[in-house]
Design a protein around this motif. Structure first.
Motif, mmCIF file in Angstrom:
data_model
loop_
_atom_site.group_PDB
_atom_site.id
_atom_site.type_symbol
_atom_site.label_atom_id
_atom_site.label_comp_id
_atom_site.label_asym_id
_atom_site.label_seq_id
_atom_site.Cartn_x
_atom_site.Cartn_y
_atom_site.Cartn_z
ATOM 1 N N ASP A 41 0.809 -1.214 0.000
ATOM 2 C CA ASP A 41 0.000 0.000 0.000
ATOM 3 C C ASP A 41 0.847 1.271 0.000
ATOM 4 O OD1 ASP A 41 -2.489 -1.213 -0.052
ATOM 5 O OD2 ASP A 41 -2.403 -1.644 2.087
ATOM 6 N N GLU A 454 5.371 -12.158 7.707
ATOM 7 C CA GLU A 454 6.007 -12.785 8.861
ATOM 8 C C GLU A 454 5.041 -12.846 10.043
ATOM 9 O OE1 GLU A 454 8.053 -8.625 9.197
ATOM 10 O OE2 GLU A 454 7.198 -9.749 7.561
ATOM 11 N N PRO A 456 3.715 -12.304 13.804
ATOM 12 C CA PRO A 456 3.964 -11.189 14.723
ATOM 13 C C PRO A 456 4.721 -11.634 15.971
ATOM 14 C CG PRO A 456 1.700 -11.911 14.851
ATOM 15 C CD PRO A 456 2.327 -12.705 13.744
ATOM 16 N N ASN A 479 4.971 -1.866 25.176
ATOM 17 C CA ASN A 479 5.110 -0.586 24.482
ATOM 18 C C ASN A 479 4.805 0.583 25.406
ATOM 19 O OD1 ASN A 479 2.365 -0.702 24.736
ATOM 20 N ND2 ASN A 479 1.918 -0.172 22.616
ATOM 21 N N GLY A 480 4.658 0.295 26.669
ATOM 22 C CA GLY A 480 4.462 1.374 27.614
ATOM 23 C C GLY A 480 3.008 1.673 27.946
ATOM 24 N N TYR A 481 2.096 1.090 27.161
ATOM 25 C CA TYR A 481 0.665 1.293 27.463
ATOM 26 C C TYR A 481 0.230 0.253 28.465
ATOM 27 C CZ TYR A 481 0.496 4.391 23.514
ATOM 28 O OH TYR A 481 0.708 5.418 22.667
ATOM 29 N N GLU A 524 -2.363 -8.785 18.457
ATOM 30 C CA GLU A 524 -3.552 -8.439 17.687
ATOM 31 C C GLU A 524 -4.072 -9.574 16.836
ATOM 32 O OE1 GLU A 524 -4.924 -5.727 18.317
ATOM 33 O OE2 GLU A 524 -3.367 -4.448 19.159
ATOM 34 N N GLU A 525 -3.371 -10.692 16.782
ATOM 35 C CA GLU A 525 -3.795 -11.792 15.922
ATOM 36 C C GLU A 525 -4.264 -12.963 16.755
ATOM 37 O OE1 GLU A 525 -1.596 -13.379 12.572
ATOM 38 O OE2 GLU A 525 -0.337 -11.597 12.754
ATOM 39 N N ARG A 526 -5.187 -13.724 16.187
ATOM 40 C CA ARG A 526 -5.570 -14.967 16.848
ATOM 41 C C ARG A 526 -4.455 -15.991 16.660
ATOM 42 N NH1 ARG A 526 -11.858 -16.001 16.517
ATOM 43 N NH2 ARG A 526 -12.492 -13.937 17.186
ATOM 44 N N ASP A 588 -16.879 -18.865 16.537
ATOM 45 C CA ASP A 588 -17.620 -18.133 15.524
ATOM 46 C C ASP A 588 -17.742 -18.924 14.235
ATOM 47 O OD1 ASP A 588 -14.991 -17.999 15.065
ATOM 48 O OD2 ASP A 588 -14.840 -15.805 15.048
ATOM 49 N N ASP A 589 -17.231 -20.120 14.191
ATOM 50 C CA ASP A 589 -17.503 -20.970 13.046
ATOM 51 C C ASP A 589 -17.859 -22.353 13.566
ATOM 52 O OD1 ASP A 589 -14.722 -22.672 12.673
ATOM 53 O OD2 ASP A 589 -14.388 -20.657 13.461
ATOM 54 N N SER A 598 -6.897 -12.823 20.188
ATOM 55 C CA SER A 598 -5.687 -12.037 20.413
ATOM 56 C C SER A 598 -5.610 -11.621 21.877
ATOM 57 C CB SER A 598 -5.702 -10.804 19.516
ATOM 58 O OG SER A 598 -6.703 -9.918 19.966
ATOM 59 N N SER A 601 -7.904 -8.705 22.646
ATOM 60 C CA SER A 601 -9.331 -8.931 22.874
ATOM 61 C C SER A 601 -9.564 -9.877 24.049
ATOM 62 C CB SER A 601 -10.013 -9.421 21.597
ATOM 63 O OG SER A 601 -9.370 -10.535 21.103
ATOM 64 N N CYS A 626 -13.176 3.073 29.191
ATOM 65 C CA CYS A 626 -11.784 2.722 28.942
ATOM 66 C C CYS A 626 -10.864 3.231 30.035
ATOM 67 C CB CYS A 626 -11.320 3.294 27.607
ATOM 68 S SG CYS A 626 -12.402 2.861 26.266
ATOM 69 N N ILE B 12 -9.571 8.629 23.015
ATOM 70 C CA ILE B 12 -8.784 7.864 23.978
ATOM 71 C C ILE B 12 -8.163 6.645 23.318
ATOM 72 C CG2 ILE B 12 -10.047 8.644 25.989
ATOM 73 C CD1 ILE B 12 -11.581 5.917 25.766
ATOM 74 N N ASP B 33 -7.728 -7.688 12.852
ATOM 75 C CA ASP B 33 -6.829 -7.812 13.999
ATOM 76 C C ASP B 33 -5.403 -8.049 13.539
ATOM 77 O OD1 ASP B 33 -8.678 -7.421 15.859
ATOM 78 O OD2 ASP B 33 -8.718 -9.457 16.669
ATOM 79 N N ARG B 34 -5.272 -8.959 12.553
ATOM 80 C CA ARG B 34 -3.933 -9.296 12.067
ATOM 81 C C ARG B 34 -3.270 -8.060 11.465
ATOM 82 N NH1 ARG B 34 -3.768 -12.353 6.739
ATOM 83 N NH2 ARG B 34 -3.902 -10.185 6.071
ATOM 84 N N ARG B 36 -3.806 -4.996 12.051
ATOM 85 C CA ARG B 36 -3.473 -3.999 13.073
ATOM 86 C C ARG B 36 -2.018 -4.204 13.488
ATOM 87 N NH1 ARG B 36 -4.171 0.430 16.217
ATOM 88 N NH2 ARG B 36 -2.878 0.131 18.043
ATOM 89 N N ALA B 37 -1.618 -5.464 13.560
ATOM 90 C CA ALA B 37 -0.259 -5.748 13.992
ATOM 91 C C ALA B 37 0.736 -5.617 12.847
ATOM 92 C CB ALA B 37 -0.185 -7.163 14.572
ATOM 93 N N TRP B 56 2.805 9.403 23.331
ATOM 94 C CA TRP B 56 2.167 8.572 24.347
ATOM 95 C C TRP B 56 0.765 9.047 24.664
ATOM 96 C CZ3 TRP B 56 4.904 5.316 28.249
ATOM 97 C CH2 TRP B 56 6.133 4.865 27.736
ATOM 98 N N MET B 103 -3.766 5.504 -5.315
ATOM 99 C CA MET B 103 -2.978 5.276 -4.102
ATOM 100 C C MET B 103 -1.754 6.165 -4.085
ATOM 101 S SD MET B 103 -3.268 1.170 -4.175
ATOM 102 C CE MET B 103 -2.396 0.910 -2.649
ATOM 103 N N ARG B 112 -6.429 1.696 -0.216
ATOM 104 C CA ARG B 112 -5.697 0.438 0.030
ATOM 105 C C ARG B 112 -6.081 -0.563 -1.044
ATOM 106 N NH1 ARG B 112 -1.896 1.476 4.178
ATOM 107 N NH2 ARG B 112 -2.336 3.686 4.066
ATOM 108 N N TRP B 115 -4.299 -6.737 -1.936
ATOM 109 C CA TRP B 115 -3.109 -7.428 -2.453
ATOM 110 C C TRP B 115 -3.269 -8.927 -2.394
ATOM 111 C CZ3 TRP B 115 0.058 -4.491 -5.079
ATOM 112 C CH2 TRP B 115 0.144 -3.152 -4.770
#
Lengths: 662, 260
Positions: A41, A454, A456, A479-481, A524-526, A588-589, A598, A601, A626, B12, B33-34, B36-37, B56, B103, B112, B115
């Motif tokens: 992208d 790759e 994660p 990461n500090g959070y 973030e991944e399952r 879910d399936d 993840s 979640s 939150c 937030i 989710d994937r 995002r990482a 931060w 793009m 996006r 791909w």
């Protein structure tokens, strides 16, 4: 026979590239762009568009510049170069358009721009001009291809149309070469300041004119080196004897055209250098007019080095070298000058289209093997077509090949080509087959996609602040959070030992305090959860204990008997693990819970579900927000509106400050 | 004409808006989710919006800015991207040929590409156009728990942004990002930090279609003047050659016709 030897090896290499390229093209269509290219992208345009299309079109400009010099202005040495120039343009544009079919995502819609118009788009203009110019070059070339046929009427009408074709070709070319530059005008924020120039359109067409002449000179030299090496030597010897003569021009004028290839190449190199000098002047003016660019020139970044080397290769060196008499009068010297000019032009287009965008994209793009294979394969196809055409038709020479009525068909022409191959060992067809047999498996092994993304980074378990584990610092990706989780407090509030399972789901046998990150591996991944070996072993052990024969029975515990042994025929996990699976993350399936959610979640679902339920009972309406767990960062400004919520937010800040004080 | 106001000081970073976006667009949340990482900036074919975390302390939702003069719309050679009457920049997958010029052209890096597909299309936020047509606001607006996203007509959003800035001058920088950037964008940001530092393009950039318009409008003139010049030169050179030939001929044969 020496000429045959010279071209044969080149043709062999070209066939190797063609076969590797064909395989790569197949992969490209089977696996798609993402798996076969390194484009993404952030670098949407890569090798195929920039090198094959933008660079290829630039290098094929000789078709219109030499057409102008030769057929409109009738300047002497150039009129004999028009036919080779048109061949170069035809093959250059043809291969560019062909390569583009692999680059665009939906190649079968290549005709869409003819139907759906957006005249505000530079690419629309480029598309129209390039495709029509390709047609024009075909018509310009066709008299050469038809001269061995008996279709005299067609030849006659084409000859009549020739001046108009030249005029149309020049117009279309000047339009699309400026527009190819304008393509990059729309990216003022993204293209590096050294290359982004308001007059990039002008720079593009001028540099293309110069570099295109250089490439034609190089091709002409190569042609003579392959087919008539004697003429090059003769040319040099004559020149050397001419040095003492008074006027070389008048002396060579009366000579047959093919006898002085070096003179024509020299004319091309000099004309190219003149145009490149103009380009250099424009480029310097452009740098002076844009102070931000001239200050970036000597910054020492790799862009500045690329820019300087591009200018050196494309302009300074060829212009400087052409002043030397020794260079001008030697085939090697001219080849070097022409090679520099042409490769400098290609480098410029790569800089503008690819390297200039790296800083903005935030990543570096290097073409994948398949991208290289298709680029080289397409060029090799053009090269083979070049050999075929120059051997069959009079392009570089003025001797007409004989008219023959039996050998009109393409097939018989191919026979003549194969005789070139049929020199020593095998017939041409056998030779090509042999090359294919060797190349295809090797390139299959080399080029086979897909290059998967790759995996994660695995997450880390929470850190304890102190030995009693009163408070946990949950920051799985470090990461500090972090979330400060008052473990002891929760345990106390929920009813000590009995409350463990309200958060911890004890999936693993004998589980006491397995960290969540054991299964929820990625942030973030399952992550895949099911361990087949573990299940067969456990089932077998259980059955052995009960005195059953485990071999045939254990599979039937989960898989439907007699059905295909696969995940789709297995029981869902929850059918057995009804008690010990975590209830908040239902499958879910239908084949259920093969993956752990993840970490992100897993944490959220565990906490938020409970907080939502408890907020009424606890008398804290903000409990599911939150900021209850995530501490407001330093400088966080709570919402000022709606008094009640403001109070909640400020109490959160207090709470957080209290926790920080811990 | 719709507008969306994003208040960076309220966000937030919970990404409820992204979850709603993923759901609305029928995307597999696992893939979202994937990505995002793995995605460099959190946007991908499976995540049409993201929340950028900067430093931060600041979060800002990032998706299509729905420019008033979109660069992508002017770039698309088949007119597959259009800006409709509601102000949303929408994509027509039936026209797309997959050239990916949009793009390259987008100054915000928004469109996006699929791909992973063998018949890929471009994906981008369309402000939940199906919902807009039904009179409902975008899904991200409804999902935001902190009211960091406000949606309505662009004029009202601008007025609201100005109201917030004037009523709390300490809280915000006195700049509405998107009011004039790139000729104005449908998505407006107010913030207490310079968004340029957060990865958005610099402030007060010019509209890209307006910048390139002179070059675009010069195109027919370039073509016309080149055509005229070449035809004229052709005529002059041909005539002179014929004259030279005639002169040569007449020198040899005085009785030959002169102007042939």
């Amino acid at each position: 026979m020496e000429t045959l030897d010279r071209t044969r090896r080149v043709k062999d290499i070209l066939w190797v590239c063609v076969f590797a390229g064909l395989l790569a093209m197949l992969f490209r269509f089977i696996f798609g762009l993402g798996a076969t290219t390194n484009l993404d992208d952030h670098v949407p345009w890569g090798l195929w568009k920039i090198f094959n299309m933008v660079g290829g079109a630039a290098l094929a400009t000789s078709g219109f510049t030499i057409g102008f010099l030769g057929h409109v202005l009738h300047i002497k040495p150039f009129d004999r170069l028009v036919k080779p120039a048109i061949l170069v343009a035809f093959l250059g544009y043809g291969s560019s358009l062909f390569a583009l079919l692999f680059d665009i995502g939906l190649p079968w819609r290549f005709w869409h721009p003819f139907v759906f118009w957006n005249p505000h788009s530079f690419l629309f203009e480029v598309f129209w001009c390039v495709s029509f110019y390709f047609l024009v070059t075909f018509f310009e070339l066709s008299p050469s291809l038809l001269e061995r046929t008996r279709m005299t009427r067609l030849q006659h009408s084409l000859k009549k149309a020739a001046p108009w074709l030249v005029v149309i070709g020049i117009t279309l070319s000047s339009l699309h070469h400026t527009s190819l530059g304008s393509l990059f005008l729309v990216t003022p924020q993204r293209l590096h300041v050294l290359w982004y120039s308001p007059m990039i359109s002008l720079l593009f067409i001028i540099s293309a004119m110069g570099g295109g002449m250089m490439l034609l000179g190089l091709i002409k030299l190569l042609y003579h080196w392959w087919y008539t090496p004697g003429e090059l030597i003769v040319g040099i010897q004559r020149k050397q004897s001419m040095v003492c003569a008074t006027d070389p021009e008048s002396a060579t004028d009366g000579e047959p055209a093919s006898a002085s290839p070096l003179r024509e190449v020299r004319a091309l190199a000099i004309a190219g250098s003149v145009v490149l000098t103009l380009y250099l002047i424009l480029k310097l003016a452009d740098l002076l007019l844009r102070p931000e660019a001239s200050s970036a020139l000597f910054e020492g970044t790799w862009e500045s080095w690329l820019f300087l080397s591009e200018m050196l290769i494309a302009t300074v060196l060829p212009i400087g070298l052409i002043f030397s008499q020794r260079v001008r009068h030697s085939a090697n010297g001219l080849a070097f000058v022409c090679g520099l000019g042409a490769s400098g032009l290609a480098l410029n287009r790569m800089n503008v289209g690819i390297f200039g965008y790296f800083r903005d994209a935030g990543e570096v793009y290097f073409p994948s093997l398949i991208e290289w294979a298709i680029t080289v394969g397409v060029l090799a196809m053009a090269g083979l077509a070049f050999f075929f055409i120059v051997e069959q038709f009079s392009i570089f020479t003025n001797h007409r090949k004989p008219v023959s009525d039996t050998q009109l068909a393409l097939g018989s022409s191919f026979d003549r080509l194969t005789r070139v191959w049929n020199h020593r060992l095998l017939t041409g067809f056998e030779r090509v087959t042999l090359i294919a047999l060797i190349v295809l498996p090797i390139s299959w092994w080399l080029l086979y996609p897909p290059y998967w993304p790759e995996t994660p980074e695995p997450v880390s378990p929470p850190l304890a602040l102190d030995s009693e584990r009163d408070t946990l610092r949950i920051d799985a990706n470090r990461n500090g959070y972090e979330v400060l989780f008052a473990h002891a407090e929760h345990r106390q509030r929920l009813g000590t030992e009995t409350s463990c399972t309200s958060c911890h789901h004890l999936t693993l046998p004998g589980d006491q305090a397995t960290p969540c990150s054991h299964c929820h591996v990625a942030m973030e991944e399952r992550s895949p959860l099911f361990d087949h070996d573990h299940h067969t072993a456990a089932v077998a052990a259980a059955e052995q204990f009960h005195g059953l024969q485990p071999e045939n029975q254990s599979c039937a515990c989960c898989h439907t008997l007699g059905a295909y042994h696969a995940a789709s025929t297995a029981k869902g996990c929850l059918e057995c693990h009804r008690e010990d699976m975590h209830p908040v993350d239902p499958p879910d399936d239908p084949n259920g819970l093969m993956h752990a959610s993840s970490y992100h979640s897993a944490m959220h679902q565990t906490c938020i579900e409970c907080h939502r339920k408890e907020k009424e009972a606890a008398g804290r309406p903000d409990l599911d927000r939150c900021t209850t767990c995530h501490q407001p960062m330093p400088g966080f400004k709570p919402r000022p509106e709606e008094g009640e919520k403001l109070d909640a937010a400020s109490s959160l800040v207090e709470l957080a400050a209290k926790k920080r004080g811990l | 004409m719709s507008g969306m106001l994003i208040d960076v000081t309220r966000c937030i970073g919970c990404e409820e808006c992204v979850a709603a976006c993923v759901k609305q667009n029928g995307i597999d949340p696992r893939l979202a989710d994937r990505d995002r990482a793995t995605a460099l900036d959190g946007l991908s074919e499976n995540r049409l919006s993201t929340v950028e975390t900067i430093g931060w302390t600041r979060f800002a939702k990032k998706a299509c800015m729905h420019c008033l003069e979109p660069s992508c719309v002017s770039a698309c050679l088949v007119g597959g991207l259009t800006r409709n009457e509601l102000g949303a920049v929408v994509y027509d997958g039936d026209k797309c040929i997959g050239c990916r010029y949009c793009m390259l052209a987008c100054p915000f890096h928004i469109p996006r590409y699929e791909w992973s597909s063998t018949t890929p299309l471009v994906r981008k936020c369309d402000w939940c156009f199906a919902r807009l047509e039904a009179g409902k606001p975008p899904a991200c607006y409804e999902a935001c728990p902190e009211n960091a996203i406000t949606f309505g007509s662009r004029e009202v959003m601008l007025a609201e942004a100005r109201r917030r800035i004037t009523s709390e001058p300490d809280r915000y920088l006195d700049h509405i990002y998107g009011e004039s950037e790139f000729g104005g964008t449908g998505v407006l940001y107010i913030s207490d930090v310079d968004l340029h530092e957060l990865g958005w393009p610099e402030q007060n950039a010019d509209s890209i279609p307006a910048t390139v318009a002179p070059v675009l409008h010069a195109t027919p003139w370039i073509g016309g003047s080149v055509l005229t010049a070449v035809v004229g030169l052709n005529w002059i050179v041909k005539r002179r050659m014929e004259q030279a030939k005639g002169a040569e001929g007449s020198a040899k044969l005085p009785n030959d016709e002169p102007g042939s």
